[in-house]
Design an enzyme around this catalytic site. Sequence first.
Site, short mmCIF file in Angstrom:
data_model
loop_
_atom_site.label_atom_id
_atom_site.label_comp_id
_atom_site.label_asym_id
_atom_site.label_seq_id
_atom_site.Cartn_x
_atom_site.Cartn_y
_atom_site.Cartn_z
N SER A 264 -6.55 8.77 2.08
CA SER A 264 -6.28 8.00 3.28
C SER A 264 -7.44 8.17 4.27
O SER A 264 -8.58 7.87 3.94
CB SER A 264 -4.94 8.43 3.90
N ASP A 358 -0.62 -1.05 -1.41
CA ASP A 358 -0.76 -0.21 -0.23
C ASP A 358 -0.52 -1.05 1.01
O ASP A 358 -1.22 -2.03 1.26
CB ASP A 358 -2.18 0.39 -0.21
N HIS A 392 0.80 3.57 -0.84
CA HIS A 392 -0.26 4.33 -0.18
C HIS A 392 -0.27 5.80 -0.59
O HIS A 392 -1.33 6.33 -0.94
CB HIS A 392 -0.09 4.22 1.34
#
Length: 451
Positions: A264, A358, A392
Amino acid sequence: MFKFSRKLSEVLLQWNFKIIHKALQRKRRQGNMGTSHTVTVSILPGARCMFDEPVQVKVNGLSPKQEVTLKATLTDETGETYRSFAYYKADENGELDLNCSAAKGGSYSGVKPMGLFWSLAPQTPFKRLMKKNVLSPYYVSIEVYNKADLPLAKCINERWFIGEGVTRTLVREGQIRATLFLPPGSGPFPGIIEMYGVGAHLLEHRACLLARHGFATLALAYYGYEDLPTNINEFHLEYFEDAVKYLLNHPKVKGPGIGVLGFSKSGDIALAMASFFPEICAAASINGCIASITSVLHYKGMTIPALQYETSRIRPTASGAYDILEAVDNPMEGTNQASLIPIEKAHGHLLFVVGEDDRNWKSSFYASEAIKLLEKHGKKNYTILSYPMAGHYLEPPYFPWCAASFHVVYGLPVLWGGDPWMHNAAQEDAWRKIQAFFQKHLNGEKIRNQL
């Protein structure tokens, strides 16, 4: 005569009650099986395993074709309970083997050997399973219930993070705030710096599991931990450079180069490290960005401005969580390009791991633009792993899929995307390939040729 008849009636009534009571007790014990078999549920190869290891769940002692419900329960370190369940029908021998038995519905359906684990869902909305203390396991309770919802059998699976012989050492070297995990043995081992995303500060579970697979892994905090900066507004890459030097100078770390793994927000930091530090010979970005998102980056007088986001592009959904996919500015448009990480300068190999669904931001788009940029500069030093219907939070295998949870930057519960089954399949495949990537590119001779 009246008294005798009344007494006889009372005796008969008590006798019938005892017969009925015993029959009910027998049915409860047998789970309406009509047999005296003992129902057992077992975990193979053993009740204790590593968190990223699959197990085989088997049930024995059922009636042929008996319908049952399997339930799994996990309580995390905060007291939050996660549950999953699935309906099954025993075979002709009264047995279930989740490696080949198909679930008829529930939290999942079909043959999903680890379905009870990756489909665990929090009982409180917008919670996400994390592991803060890697020295203790998570306990997953597996229970079998009959059609009357009466318990028949139970077992506990201990799922550990720290492997046998792996050492854990807190690192407070200069400004560095980290935890070092070393595999058993004298080494030297390939070294990896591992970082988490926004809101985690210092999570060790991925680094700990990597050490079990033979990597000297430094779980590095970079904000919001002890005396580190409290926000992500700006970072100085010199801090990360110090961490690289620390790991490379460790006697159990194989040089002359190391790897870095970011997820991330730390994905763009990992790419920046690979771009500016020649010692980084392999960098993996899991659902990261190719621009310095929300943070200004500084390094030796150079500044990369932050890629911004716009809250007006956030959309509410019927679930109560928000869709933030369009919030981040496009890094390929206009002046936003100044925020791009100069990945074309990277000496080592780059790995982009992408969940195509995502919803945090457009990871798939970022990865495709990264490849275009590299190829434009004549670079072929990249690999992409792209997973349809993965969201994600791509964690090590069997972490439960998280549909939505609280986002510390936006201050809202947000959607993370993905399909539970496809997301877990991506986690299994990516975990193997991330390890293979680092094993390949942290080989000593190959590194020397790159530097």
